[in-house]
Each structure stands twice: as structure tokens, then as C-alpha cells.
Design a protein around this motif. Structure first.
Motif, short mmCIF file in Angstrom:
data_model
loop_
_atom_site.label_atom_id
_atom_site.label_comp_id
_atom_site.label_asym_id
_atom_site.label_seq_id
_atom_site.Cartn_x
_atom_site.Cartn_y
_atom_site.Cartn_z
N TRP A 161 0.83 -1.21 0.00
CA TRP A 161 0.00 0.00 0.00
C TRP A 161 0.87 1.25 0.00
O TRP A 161 0.52 2.27 -0.63
N ILE A 162 1.99 1.21 0.69
CA ILE A 162 2.91 2.36 0.70
C ILE A 162 3.44 2.62 -0.70
O ILE A 162 3.49 3.77 -1.16
N ARG A 163 3.82 1.55 -1.39
CA ARG A 163 4.34 1.72 -2.74
C ARG A 163 3.26 2.22 -3.69
O ARG A 163 3.53 3.02 -4.60
N LEU A 164 2.03 1.76 -3.47
CA LEU A 164 0.91 2.27 -4.27
C LEU A 164 0.71 3.76 -4.00
O LEU A 164 0.51 4.56 -4.92
N GLY A 165 0.78 4.15 -2.71
CA GLY A 165 0.67 5.56 -2.37
C GLY A 165 1.76 6.38 -3.03
O GLY A 165 1.51 7.48 -3.55
N TYR A 166 2.97 5.84 -3.05
CA TYR A 166 4.10 6.55 -3.66
C TYR A 166 3.89 6.72 -5.16
O TYR A 166 4.14 7.80 -5.71
N ALA A 167 3.43 5.66 -5.83
CA ALA A 167 3.19 5.75 -7.27
C ALA A 167 2.14 6.80 -7.57
O ALA A 167 2.29 7.61 -8.51
N ARG A 168 1.09 6.83 -6.79
CA ARG A 168 0.03 7.83 -6.98
C ARG A 168 0.54 9.23 -6.67
O ARG A 168 0.19 10.19 -7.36
N GLU A 169 1.35 9.33 -5.63
CA GLU A 169 1.93 10.63 -5.28
C GLU A 169 2.77 11.17 -6.43
O GLU A 169 2.66 12.35 -6.81
N MET A 170 3.63 10.32 -6.98
CA MET A 170 4.50 10.74 -8.06
C MET A 170 3.73 11.06 -9.33
O MET A 170 4.18 11.85 -10.16
N ALA A 171 2.58 10.42 -9.48
CA ALA A 171 1.73 10.70 -10.65
C ALA A 171 0.89 11.95 -10.46
O ALA A 171 0.21 12.40 -11.39
N GLY A 172 0.92 12.53 -9.26
CA GLY A 172 0.15 13.72 -8.97
C GLY A 172 -1.29 13.44 -8.58
O GLY A 172 -2.11 14.35 -8.48
N ASN A 173 -1.59 12.17 -8.30
CA ASN A 173 -2.94 11.79 -7.87
C ASN A 173 -2.98 11.79 -6.34
O ASN A 173 -2.97 10.74 -5.69
N TYR A 174 -3.04 12.98 -5.76
CA TYR A 174 -2.80 13.13 -4.33
C TYR A 174 -3.93 12.57 -3.45
O TYR A 174 -3.66 11.98 -2.40
N TYR A 175 -5.16 12.77 -3.86
CA TYR A 175 -6.27 12.24 -3.06
C TYR A 175 -6.20 10.71 -3.00
O TYR A 175 -6.41 10.10 -1.93
N GLU A 176 -5.92 10.09 -4.16
CA GLU A 176 -5.80 8.64 -4.19
C GLU A 176 -4.58 8.16 -3.40
O GLU A 176 -4.60 7.10 -2.77
N ALA A 177 -3.53 8.98 -3.40
CA ALA A 177 -2.32 8.63 -2.64
C ALA A 177 -2.63 8.62 -1.14
O ALA A 177 -2.18 7.72 -0.41
#
Length: 209
Positions: free
Chosen positions: A164-180
Motif C-alpha cells: 500500500w505504501i508503494r501504491l501511495g508513492y506511485a500515486r503521489e509521483m503521478a500527482g494523484n494526491y487524493y488517491e495517494a
């Protein structure tokens, strides 16, 4: 009478030999599950010396080699095993892992894609394959693709906070902050003491203010 005794003795010796061989074959997997990876590899080597076409020995050996961080050897032996059984999904997947750890991203991705395309939904390593695919996409800075792969991974294995942390990081880097935030929150729900999840959530929260 003597002939009968001799025949019986030979028969018993044969049974003993077969039992010993069977026990040895089982030992490799038991050793692997007990974390005795070098010993498991040795047993598998002995089995393959007796029968070079024994696919099960290749599989357990490669699992043990990867766990023991002998990635080049795992790559080599998995490749050899696939020459014996080209469509063995277990060898296809573990070859992907070996290539991943060796930094061979394209080759690893090919193996994981083959695996998930052919494995049943209930396949024991489907989640792992998706996870590694996500990590490869992160390496390649393809964060939207990483989101898709890691989302598939956590659907298969929802209790692993590190995924889940890695998923959050991928979303963060993609700029999908709410999903992160959602992913980091799930990681914290599973492991409230996770420093990586806490820091990730803090980073993303500042971007949402």
C-alpha cells in the motif's frame, strides 16, 4: 526357501531405496519452507543429477536461490528448467523475479506479463507478479502504469502495508494526491507505526492544502 528370502530381501532393499529417494525429494521443499535455502539447493542439485528433467527440482531450487539472493544462478537455472518445461508458470514467474533483482527490467516485465496472462486468478503468485510489475514501472517513472499494477497487487494481497505504501508513492509521483492519501491511510490502518506511510501522507497532505 533361501530363494524366497533373497527375493524378499531384494524387494525390501528396493522399497527402502525408493522411500529414501521420495524423502529426499520432499526434503527440498521442507528445507525451503524452513528457510534453509542452501540445503534446499543442494538437495535439488542431487535430484537433477539423477533426473535432469525433474521440473519440481528446478522450481524449488530457483525459489531457494532467489531467497538466498543468488539471482544470477536463479536466472540460469530457471532458464534451464524452461527448456525442459517451457510453459511452467512457476518457472516463468521466478525467472521474472531473478531478472528483476538483476536490474533486467524489460526481461523481468516480459516474464511477469506472461505469468499473469496465463495464471488462474487464484494463482499463488499473481499478486507478487503485479507487485514487481509496479516496481518496474516506478523504476521507469511510469507512475500511472505503476498505479494500475500495484492496485492489482493489493487486491490480491490486501494485508501487506508495504505494498500500500508503494501504491501511495506511485500515486503521489503521478500527482494523484487524493488517491495517494487513501493508499497511505490504508497502510497506516494495517501498520500504524509505519514511518514511510506517515511521511508519505504528510508530504501529500501539504500538497492538498
Amino acid at each position: 526357501m533361501k530363494n524366497r528370502i533373497c527375493i524378499l530381501a531384494v524387494f525390501l532393499l528396493s522399497l527402502t531405496s525408493l522411500y529414501a529417494q521420495s524423502a529426499a525429494k520432499q526434503d527440498a521443499l521442507v528445507l525451503y519452507h524452513n528457510g534453509k535455502y542452501r540445503e534446499a539447493v543442494q538437495v535439488c542439485e542431487e535430484e537433477l543429477a539423477e533426473n535432469p528433467n525433474r521440473v519440481e527440482s528446478y522450481v524449488v531450487m530457483c525459489w531457494a536461490l532467489v531467497k538466498n539472493k543468488q539471482y544470477a544462478e536463479a536466472e540460469q537455472r530457471a532458464t534451464e528448467g524452461l527448456k525442459v518445461s517451457p510453459y511452467d508458470l512457476r518457472l516463468i514467474e521466478i525467472l521474472g523475479e531473478a531478472k528483476y533483482y538483476l536490474g533486467k527490467n524489460i526481461g523481468a516485465m516480459d516474464q511477469f506479463q506472461k505469468y499473469v496472462a496465463s495464471a488462474p486468478e487464484s494463482g499463488s503468485r499473481v499478486g507478487i507478479a503485479y507487485y514487481f510489475m509496479g516496481e518496474i514501472f516506478i523504476r521507469q517513472a511510469r507512475y500511472q502504469h505503476a498505479d494500475i499494477a500495484l492496485s492489482s497487487a493489493v487486491k490480491k494481497e490486501p494485508l501487506l502495508d508495504t505494498w500500500w505504501i508503494r501504491l501511495g508513492y506511485a500515486r503521489e509521483m503521478a500527482g494523484n494526491y487524493y488517491e495517494a492519501v487513501t493508499a497511505y491511510d490504508e497502510a497506516l490502518r494495517l501498520n500504524s507505526s509505519s514511518v514511510d506511510a506517515s511521511r508519505g501522507r504528510e508530504r501529500v497532505s501539504t500538497k492538498l492544502q
